[in-house]
Design a protein around this motif. Structure first.
Motif, PDB file in Angstrom:
ATOM      1  N   TYR A   1      92.045   1.971  25.779  1.00  0.00           N
ATOM      2  CA  TYR A   1      90.915   1.459  26.021  1.00  0.00           C
ATOM      3  C   TYR A   1      90.894   0.261  27.325  1.00  0.00           C
ATOM      4  O   TYR A   1      89.790  -0.160  27.809  1.00  0.00           O
ATOM      5  N   ILE A   2      91.767   0.605  28.363  1.00  0.00           N
ATOM      6  CA  ILE A   2      91.943  -0.419  29.497  1.00  0.00           C
ATOM      7  C   ILE A   2      91.435   0.618  30.378  1.00  0.00           C
ATOM      8  O   ILE A   2      92.315   1.505  30.912  1.00  0.00           O
ATOM      9  N   LEU A   3      90.186   0.445  30.863  1.00  0.00           N
ATOM     10  CA  LEU A   3      89.745   1.300  31.925  1.00  0.00           C
ATOM     11  C   LEU A   3      89.957   1.267  33.309  1.00  0.00           C
ATOM     12  O   LEU A   3      90.278   2.122  34.172  1.00  0.00           O
ATOM     13  N   ASN A   4      90.697  -0.097  33.624  1.00  0.00           N
ATOM     14  CA  ASN A   4      91.074  -0.357  35.008  1.00  0.00           C
ATOM     15  C   ASN A   4      91.962  -1.761  34.936  1.00  0.00           C
ATOM     16  O   ASN A   4      91.734  -2.495  34.078  1.00  0.00           O
ATOM     17  N   ALA A   5      93.165  -1.410  35.615  1.00  0.00           N
ATOM     18  CA  ALA A   5      93.989  -2.543  35.710  1.00  0.00           C
ATOM     19  C   ALA A   5      94.392  -2.867  37.295  1.00  0.00           C
ATOM     20  O   ALA A   5      94.804  -1.613  37.769  1.00  0.00           O
ATOM     21  N   GLN A   6      94.016  -3.784  37.871  1.00  0.00           N
ATOM     22  CA  GLN A   6      94.383  -3.827  39.369  1.00  0.00           C
ATOM     23  C   GLN A   6      94.595  -5.587  39.637  1.00  0.00           C
ATOM     24  O   GLN A   6      93.997  -6.520  38.877  1.00  0.00           O
TER      25      GLN A   6
ATOM     26  N   ILE B   1      82.549   2.413  36.990  1.00  0.00           N
ATOM     27  CA  ILE B   1      82.810   2.015  35.743  1.00  0.00           C
ATOM     28  C   ILE B   1      81.819   1.140  35.046  1.00  0.00           C
ATOM     29  O   ILE B   1      81.580   0.134  35.854  1.00  0.00           O
ATOM     30  N   GLY B   2      81.639   1.430  33.962  1.00  0.00           N
ATOM     31  CA  GLY B   2      80.579   0.412  33.121  1.00  0.00           C
ATOM     32  C   GLY B   2      80.990   0.239  31.662  1.00  0.00           C
ATOM     33  O   GLY B   2      81.895   0.956  31.225  1.00  0.00           O
ATOM     34  N   ASN B   3      80.209  -0.423  31.009  1.00  0.00           N
ATOM     35  CA  ASN B   3      80.294  -0.751  29.434  1.00  0.00           C
ATOM     36  C   ASN B   3      81.553  -1.477  29.343  1.00  0.00           C
ATOM     37  O   ASN B   3      82.408  -0.782  28.627  1.00  0.00           O
ATOM     38  N   TYR B   4      82.067  -2.533  30.039  1.00  0.00           N
ATOM     39  CA  TYR B   4      83.644  -3.054  29.859  1.00  0.00           C
ATOM     40  C   TYR B   4      83.282  -4.525  29.753  1.00  0.00           C
ATOM     41  O   TYR B   4      82.224  -5.273  30.283  1.00  0.00           O
TER      42      TYR B   4
ATOM     43  N   ALA C   1      94.829 -12.448  41.380  1.00  0.00           N
ATOM     44  CA  ALA C   1      94.197 -12.305  40.023  1.00  0.00           C
ATOM     45  C   ALA C   1      94.566 -10.953  39.352  1.00  0.00           C
ATOM     46  O   ALA C   1      94.340  -9.927  40.145  1.00  0.00           O
ATOM     47  N   LEU C   2      94.952 -10.856  38.208  1.00  0.00           N
ATOM     48  CA  LEU C   2      95.043  -9.580  37.467  1.00  0.00           C
ATOM     49  C   LEU C   2      93.695  -9.301  36.768  1.00  0.00           C
ATOM     50  O   LEU C   2      93.143 -10.145  35.996  1.00  0.00           O
ATOM     51  N   VAL C   3      93.141  -8.005  37.196  1.00  0.00           N
ATOM     52  CA  VAL C   3      91.679  -7.682  36.727  1.00  0.00           C
ATOM     53  C   VAL C   3      91.829  -6.753  35.620  1.00  0.00           C
ATOM     54  O   VAL C   3      92.519  -5.536  35.992  1.00  0.00           O
ATOM     55  N   LEU C   4      91.238  -6.835  34.320  1.00  0.00           N
ATOM     56  CA  LEU C   4      91.558  -5.849  33.472  1.00  0.00           C
ATOM     57  C   LEU C   4      90.051  -5.464  33.002  1.00  0.00           C
ATOM     58  O   LEU C   4      89.217  -6.433  32.400  1.00  0.00           O
ATOM     59  N   ASN C   5      89.612  -4.157  33.058  1.00  0.00           N
ATOM     60  CA  ASN C   5      88.197  -3.697  32.532  1.00  0.00           C
ATOM     61  C   ASN C   5      88.419  -2.948  31.220  1.00  0.00           C
ATOM     62  O   ASN C   5      89.180  -1.837  31.290  1.00  0.00           O
ATOM     63  N   ILE C   6      88.107  -3.721  30.204  1.00  0.00           N
ATOM     64  CA  ILE C   6      88.513  -3.195  28.884  1.00  0.00           C
ATOM     65  C   ILE C   6      87.222  -2.495  28.226  1.00  0.00           C
ATOM     66  O   ILE C   6      86.084  -3.077  28.158  1.00  0.00           O
ATOM     67  N   ASP C   7      87.314  -1.372  27.983  1.00  0.00           N
ATOM     68  CA  ASP C   7      86.143  -0.535  27.123  1.00  0.00           C
ATOM     69  C   ASP C   7      85.641  -1.429  25.938  1.00  0.00           C
ATOM     70  O   ASP C   7      86.274  -1.764  25.279  1.00  0.00           O
ATOM     71  N   ALA C   8      84.291  -1.598  25.930  1.00  0.00           N
ATOM     72  CA  ALA C   8      83.788  -2.330  25.140  1.00  0.00           C
ATOM     73  C   ALA C   8      83.622  -1.699  23.580  1.00  0.00           C
ATOM     74  O   ALA C   8      83.447  -2.133  22.589  1.00  0.00           O
ATOM     75  N   SER C   9      83.815  -0.244  23.960  1.00  0.00           N
ATOM     76  CA  SER C   9      83.703   0.313  22.658  1.00  0.00           C
ATOM     77  C   SER C   9      84.873   0.340  21.782  1.00  0.00           C
ATOM     78  O   SER C   9      84.998   0.745  20.421  1.00  0.00           O
ATOM     79  N   PHE C  10      86.030  -0.229  22.179  1.00  0.00           N
ATOM     80  CA  PHE C  10      86.925  -0.654  21.359  1.00  0.00           C
ATOM     81  C   PHE C  10      86.759  -1.618  20.079  1.00  0.00           C
ATOM     82  O   PHE C  10      87.284  -1.655  19.008  1.00  0.00           O
TER      83      PHE C  10
ATOM     84  N   GLN D   1      75.099 -16.498  24.529  1.00  0.00           N
ATOM     85  CA  GLN D   1      73.872 -16.974  24.630  1.00  0.00           C
ATOM     86  C   GLN D   1      72.704 -16.163  25.327  1.00  0.00           C
ATOM     87  O   GLN D   1      71.534 -16.178  25.133  1.00  0.00           O
ATOM     88  N   ASN D   2      73.295 -15.117  26.004  1.00  0.00           N
ATOM     89  CA  ASN D   2      72.275 -14.254  26.645  1.00  0.00           C
ATOM     90  C   ASN D   2      72.019 -12.948  25.949  1.00  0.00           C
ATOM     91  O   ASN D   2      71.402 -11.937  26.243  1.00  0.00           O
ATOM     92  N   GLY D   3      72.633 -12.806  24.763  1.00  0.00           N
ATOM     93  CA  GLY D   3      72.427 -11.679  23.852  1.00  0.00           C
ATOM     94  C   GLY D   3      73.560 -10.766  23.298  1.00  0.00           C
ATOM     95  O   GLY D   3      74.678 -11.466  23.354  1.00  0.00           O
ATOM     96  N   ILE D   4      73.389  -9.565  22.976  1.00  0.00           N
ATOM     97  CA  ILE D   4      74.474  -8.839  22.574  1.00  0.00           C
ATOM     98  C   ILE D   4      75.429  -8.445  23.578  1.00  0.00           C
ATOM     99  O   ILE D   4      75.357  -7.749  24.763  1.00  0.00           O
ATOM    100  N   ILE D   5      76.953  -8.682  23.225  1.00  0.00           N
ATOM    101  CA  ILE D   5      77.973  -8.235  24.187  1.00  0.00           C
ATOM    102  C   ILE D   5      78.314  -6.778  23.647  1.00  0.00           C
ATOM    103  O   ILE D   5      78.481  -5.926  24.440  1.00  0.00           O
ATOM    104  N   ALA D   6      78.796  -6.729  22.440  1.00  0.00           N
ATOM    105  CA  ALA D   6      79.007  -5.336  21.729  1.00  0.00           C
ATOM    106  C   ALA D   6      78.587  -5.528  20.318  1.00  0.00           C
ATOM    107  O   ALA D   6      78.705  -6.344  19.682  1.00  0.00           O
TER     108      ALA D   6
END
Length: 630
Positions: free
Chosen positions: A136-141, A207-210, A227-236, A256-261
Motif C-alpha cells: 500500500y506504500i506507493l512511494n517512500a522517499q 501518483i494519485g489517490n494517496y 523529512a521522510l515522505v510516504l505516499n500511502i494508497d487510500a484504497s487500503f 472538514q473539506n469532505g470525504i478523504i476515503a
C-alpha cells in the motif's frame, strides 16, 4: 358561559340519541367502541415505545460499530506512523543524512566529495527500497533542503516515485509547516492531489489517490536533516477492516473539506453537498440529522484523534427503522383481525345480557301496573337471574327494610351523641394538663423569688415543666433532632436530681446539619430510661450516657451507649428476639414500641439494633431515613 351552555346542549342531544336506542344496541356499540379505542390506544402506545426503543438500540449499535471501525483504522494508521518513525530514528539513517549534509554544504567536487556523496545517497536509496515493501506504500522517499532520495535497490531496480518539482515542494506551505514542527509525524489529506509525485519507472505517470505521511528527521541535537515522505494508497482503507455492514450504512473517513476515503465497498456520496460536512463538524453529540434531496439521513461520527479527521456513518432513516415498520404492519393486520372477532363476540355477549334483562323489566312493569305476584322465572344463576329471584321476594321485604332504615337512623343519632361526649371528655383531658403546667410555672416563679434567682430547685421545676409541655404537644408526631435532644437533656437533669448523682450526657454530631433532620417524637426517652433501669448507670461513679449521631448510606444512625453495669449475653439475645419478632410484654414494651413505630412509619429497612461490646455494655442503634421536613 356560552361554551358551557353549548357543551350542555350537546350533552343533552347525545344522551337523547343514546336513550332512543335499545339497550341491546347501546351495549353492542359501547362494547365495540371500548374494544376499538382501547386496542388502538394500547397498540399506538406500545408501538411508539417499541419504535423509540428500536431506534435508540439501532443508533447505539451504529455508534459502537463506528467506534470499533475508528479504533481499527487508527491502529492501521499508527502502524504506518510507527514504521516511518522507526526508520527516521535509526542511527544509520541519521548518520547518512548528516554525512550527506556535510558534503553538500562543503561542496560536491572538492577532494572526492562527489563520489562520497553519491555512495551515501545510493546507500540511503537502498535502505528506502528494503524497508518500505508494504504494497500500500506507493512511494517512500526522503526530502532535504538540497536533494531527494528515492527507493532503489542495489541492483538498480526502482519502485515508488519522486517529486516532480523538488523546488516547488520545498517552497510549499506543507513542507514549511513540517519543518516548523520537526518532532511530530503527521498525516495529510492529499487524496485530491495529482502531478506532485511521478512514477520512478515512468516519469509520465503521476501518483494519485494517496494519503501523505511526513515524518521529520533530526540529528541528536535537534538539527533539521530532512523529512521522510510516504505516499500511502487510500484504497487500503476500503476493506482494511472487517466491517459488519447493516442498515445500508455508508462509512467514510472525512475532514472538514469532505470525504478523504470511503470505508464501504459499495458507497454513495455524489449527492452529499458541502454543507453536510459542516453540519457534522458542528455537531457536538456525534449524531446529525440531515435533510437531503434523496431523503432523510442520519450521520453518526467519531473523532479519529488524528488531526481533525472523523469516521462518519451515513444511513437512511427508513433502513434504520425497517424492522420496526415490519412489526407495525404485522401488528396492524393482527389488530384488524382481532377487532373483527371482538365485534362478533360483543354481539353474542350483548345478547346474553339484553334478552334476560328485557324479560326482567317486563315483569317489573307488570308488578307495578296490575299484579302483586308477577310471573317471572330465570333458571340461570348469573347476576341477572339472581336479581330476578331477589325481585320475587322484594315485595315481602319492603316493610322490613323500612324498619331497618329507621333503626339505623336512630343508631346513627346515638353514635353522634356518643362522639360529642367523647370530644367533650378529650377537651377536659387537655384542659387539666394545661392547668397543671401553668401551676408548675407559677410555683417556679415563686421559688425563684425565694431563691433570689434561678437556683437548682427552680431549674428542676422549670425543666420538669418543659418536659410536661413537650409531652402535651400531642399534635406533633415528628420533631427535629435538636428538640428531642433538648427534651432528653432536661430528662437527664431530673434523673440526676432524683438519684442524687450527676449523670453526664455526651452528644456527638458528625455534622451540625443533623440537628435539623426530622425524627419521630419520644424515641430517645425510653432508651435513656432503659440505661437507668437495666444498666444501673446512676449507680456508677462518673455515670455517663453517650449519644452519637451520624449519616451514611442515605440514613441517620443514632447510637446510644453508657458506662453502666454489664448485661448478660442471654439478656441481649432475649431483647434481639423481641425486636425481631415484635414481642410485647407487660411492663417491657419501651424498646419494642420504638422499633415497631419506626418500621410502621418508614418500612422494614429501618428500626432498632441492639448489641453489646466486649465489656458486656449494651449498645442501642436507631436507623432512620434522612428527612428534612414533615
Amino acid at each position: 358561559m356560552n361554551l358551557q351552555i353549548l357543551l350542555k346542549n350537546i350533552s343533552k342531544k347525545i344522551i337523547k340519541l343514546t336513550r332512543s336506542l335499545s339497550i341491546f344496541h347501546r351495549l353492542l356499540i359501547g362494547f365495540s367502541l371500548v374494544i376499538i379505542i382501547f386496542s388502538i390506544g394500547i397498540i399506538s402506545f406500545v408501538y411508539d415505545v417499541v419504535e423509540d426503543k428500536m431506534y435508540q438500540t439501532n443508533i447505539n449499535y451504529v455508534f459502537q460499530n463506528v467506534e470499533v471501525v475508528s479504533r481499527l483504522i487508527l491502529k492501521e494508521l499508527h502502524g504506518f506512523q510507527a514504521l516511518a518513525e522507526d526508520f527516521t530514528d535509526e542511527e544509520k539513517t541519521i548518520d547518512l543524512l548528516e554525512d550527506i549534509g556535510d558534503l553538500a554544504t562543503a561542496g560536491l567536487f572538492e577532494n572526492g566529495g562527489k563520489t562520497q556523496y553519491e555512495e551515501n545517497k545510493a546507500e540511503l536509496n537502498h535502505r528506502l527500497y528494503d524497508t518500505f515493501s508494504n504494497r500500500y506504500i506507493l512511494n517512500a522517499q526522503i526530502v532535504t533542503d538540497y536533494d531527494q532520495f528515492v527507493q532503489m535497490s542495489k541492483e538498480g531496480d526502482v519502485k515508488g516515485g519522486q517529486l516532480k518539482d523538488l523546488e516547488a515542494f520545498l517552497q510549499s506551505d506543507l513542507y514549511k509547516q513540517v519543518k516548523g514542527l520537526p518532532f511530530q509525524s503527521r498525516f495529510h489529506n492529499t487524496i485530491k492531489e495529482n502531478s506532485v509525485f511521478v512514477n520512478n519507472r515512468n516519469a509520465n505517470i503521476s501518483i494519485g489517490n494517496y494519503l501523505m505521511l511526513i515524518s521529520p528527521i533530526t540529528s541528536g541535537n535537534g538539527e533539521w536533516l530532512g523529512a521522510l515522505v510516504l505516499n500511502i494508497d487510500a484504497s487500503f482503507l476500503t476493506g482494511s477492516v472487517d466491517i459488519k455492514k447493516q442498515f445500508n450504512q455508508d462509512l467514510y473517513i472525512v475532514d472538514q473539506n469532505g470525504i478523504i476515503a470511503p470505508l464501504s465497498s459499495n458507497y454513495f456520496f455524489y449527492y452529499y453537498p458541502d454543507k453536510v460536512w459542516e453540519q457534522i463538524y458542528d455537531s457536538e453529540e456525534g449524531l446529525t440529522k440531515l435533510a437531503l434531496s434523496a431523503g432523510e439521513r442520519i450521520a453518526i461520527s467519531e473523532n479519529l484523534n488524528l488531526k481533525d479527521w472523523k469516521i462518519v456513518s451515513i444511513l437512511n432513516v427508513n433502513d434504520l427503522m425497517e424492522e420496526a415498520h415490519k412489526i407495525r404492519n404485522i401488528t396492524l393486520i393482527l389488530t384488524s383481525v382481532a377487532l373483527m372477532l371482538s365485534v362478533g363476540i360483543s354481539f353474542f355477549v350483548t345478547s346474553t345480557i339484553y334478552n334476560p334483562l328485557r324479560k326482567l323489566v317486563q315483569s317489573m312493569k307488570a308488578f307495578g301496573e296490575y299484579t302483586l305476584v308477577p310471573n317471572y322465572h330465570d333458571p340461570y344463576p348469573d347476576e341477572i337471574g339472581s336479581v330476578g329471584q331477589q325481585f320475587m321476594v322484594m315485595v315481602g321485604q319492603i316493610n322490613e327494610e323500612v324498619r331497618k332504615k329507621i333503626e339505623i337512623g336512630m343508631l346513627h343519632q346515638k353514635e353522634k351523641i356518643k362522639r360529642q361526649e367523647a370530644e367533650f371528655k378529650a377537651l377536659q383531658m387537655q384542659i387539666n394538663p394545661h392547668f397543671i403546667y401553668n401551676t408548675l410555672d407559677i410555683i417556679r416563679w415563686k421559688v425563684m423569688n425565694l431563691e433570689k434567682g434561678n437556683g437548682e430547685l427552680s431549674q428542676t421545676i422549670g425543666g420538669f415543666a418543659q418536659l410536661f409541655r413537650y409531652n402535651l404537644s400531642l399534635q406533633e408526631g415528628h420533631v427535629k433532632v435538636i428538640r428531642e435532644i433538648e427534651h432528653i437533656q432536661q430528662y437527664v437533669r431530673i434523673l440526676s436530681l432524683l438519684h442524687e448523682r450527676k449523670i453526664a450526657l455526651q452528644i456527638q454530631y458528625e455534622h451540625k446539619e443533623i440537628e435539623d433532620i426530622i425524627i419521630p417524637k419520644f424515641i430517645f426517652q425510653p432508651i435513656i430510661e432503659n440505661a437507668i433501669v437495666h444498666g444501673k448507670v446512676h449507680q456508677v461513679e462518673g455515670a455517663e450516657i453517650c449519644i452519637g449521631l451520624s449519616t451514611r448510606q442515605n440514613a441517620l444512625y443514632i447510637e446510644f451507649s453508657n458506662n453502666g453495669k454489664p448485661i448478660s449475653e442471654e439478656r441481649i439475645v432475649y431483647i434481639q428476639n423481641k425486636l425481631r419478632y415484635v414481642v410485647k410484654e407487660q411492663g417491657s414494651i419501651g424498646l419494642v414500641n420504638i422499633h415497631e413505630r419506626i418500621q410502621l412509619t418508614f418500612g422494614e429497612d429501618y428500626g432498632m439494633q441492639v448489641s453489646s461490646d466486649s465489656d458486656g455494655k449494651i449498645c442501642v442503634v436507631l436507623v432512620l431515613p434522612i428527612i428534612d421536613k414533615v
